[in-house]
Design a protein around this motif. Sequence first.
Motif, mmCIF file in Angstrom:
data_model
loop_
_atom_site.group_PDB
_atom_site.id
_atom_site.type_symbol
_atom_site.label_atom_id
_atom_site.label_comp_id
_atom_site.label_asym_id
_atom_site.label_seq_id
_atom_site.Cartn_x
_atom_site.Cartn_y
_atom_site.Cartn_z
ATOM 1 N N THR A 1 0.848 -1.191 0.000
ATOM 2 C CA THR A 1 0.000 0.000 0.000
ATOM 3 C C THR A 1 0.884 1.242 0.000
ATOM 4 O O THR A 1 1.785 1.374 0.830
ATOM 5 N N PRO B 1 0.965 5.740 -1.105
ATOM 6 C CA PRO B 1 0.177 6.908 -1.515
ATOM 7 C C PRO B 1 -0.005 6.910 -3.030
ATOM 8 O O PRO B 1 0.850 6.424 -3.770
ATOM 9 N N GLY C 1 -6.246 11.496 -3.009
ATOM 10 C CA GLY C 1 -7.169 10.429 -2.691
ATOM 11 C C GLY C 1 -6.599 9.433 -1.704
ATOM 12 O O GLY C 1 -5.523 9.616 -1.137
ATOM 13 N N PRO C 2 -7.324 8.330 -1.501
ATOM 14 C CA PRO C 2 -6.882 7.310 -0.538
ATOM 15 C C PRO C 2 -5.659 6.571 -1.055
ATOM 16 O O PRO C 2 -5.377 6.564 -2.252
ATOM 17 N N PRO C 3 -4.913 5.912 -0.153
ATOM 18 C CA PRO C 3 -3.752 5.124 -0.585
ATOM 19 C C PRO C 3 -4.177 4.034 -1.562
ATOM 20 O O PRO C 3 -5.309 3.575 -1.569
ATOM 21 N N HIS C 4 -3.232 3.620 -2.384
ATOM 22 C CA HIS C 4 -3.488 2.618 -3.414
ATOM 23 C C HIS C 4 -2.800 1.321 -3.007
ATOM 24 O O HIS C 4 -1.644 1.330 -2.582
#
Length: 407
Positions: A289, A291, A297-300
């Motif tokens: 996981t 950024p 947006g949310p972490p990838h």
Amino acid sequence: MTVYDRWHKMVKQPDGTTKKVRSSEYGVGDRWQVRWRDESGSQRKRNFAKKAGQDANTCAEAFDAQITNELNRGTYIDPNAGKITVREYGENWLEAQTFDRSSYELVEIRLRLHVYPILGERELRALRPSLLQAWLRGLQKKLAPNYVRTVFAHLSALLNAAVDDGVIPKNPCHAGSVKPPRAESKKITPWSVEQVKTAAGAVARRYEVMVQAAATLGLRQGEAFGLAVEDIDLAAGVVHVRRQVKMLKDRQMLFAPPKGGKVRDVPLPESLALRLSDHQLAFPPVEITLPWRMLEGPPHSAELIFTTRLHSLINRTEFNRFVWKPTLIKAGIPTTRENGFHMLRHHFASVLLERGVSIKAVADFLGHADPGFTLRTYTHLMPSSEDRMRQVIEDAWATGRCALDVP
């Protein structure tokens, strides 16, 4: 608008006539003053030492005529707007850009190291083509031509924005006398299949399939590091290239789309599909996981196929130093910049072109936005027109007797 004499004023006499007398400003500063109202209605003024002449920068009447013409034509630009320095305007301009974070850092470094030391404290209005050409000449003495062109492009983009903002009337980078160095086009000598196999055999076993994948899919290094289980579509026989690992200057890593946002599908060779399956059995994928681009947006999260022996994300700097360089030495390949991981991508392009795949298709598989760039980069690897012509004619005429071959 008109031109005023600051050193004198007209005083009405008792007999009704007027007489020119010295004003309280006599002998102080420049004598001639132009006054006008800008497009917002604000009163403006500027003083000049000379009244008449052809130069609007030094003569009041010429400046008066210029401002009047600009106001009438709607091309007026505040003469004081360009007083902002290149550094101040450049920093504000860069903050407003929508680059991803790593691109932002590259532009910031180039401006800080190569533009601001010479031009940073200059006012925008003071930039002249001759000054920019001298600056370019200085850069060419210490930097490669292609890099100088990149720095010049950043400065030109900055000044284009200043024109759009009405800070300066035109971009001096566009002047005919400002000539950046010619681009250097070094011919790439791609690795052969044997060299790729040698490198794949010399690298640590956990990275062997990654080398093969980069060479058979045309992956950039960051795209190889970011390849995930969900990107391998066995049913469709393609690999979805939709992610890369990027490293920022503070060594922070994040996920981002491929360069230029060019998400693409590349056909998956059956042999590579089998190797990828075997690799995942030997080295199970790891859920990572990070950024997302510019912390948006949310972490990838992605289940990455290639990771380190510590089951962590591959660090580009550490990989190049402690894995790739020793691999080249072991394989007997010179440890030059040209033999970086990117050479695997060049190999991919060369194999396709050599076997007649169209330049448009190669550009799509590589994720190039402009097929012209692909052509310029790899045109020397394509079979020559002369060789093709000879073979086509030979094939056509060798099938039977020539109609003109009369006994």
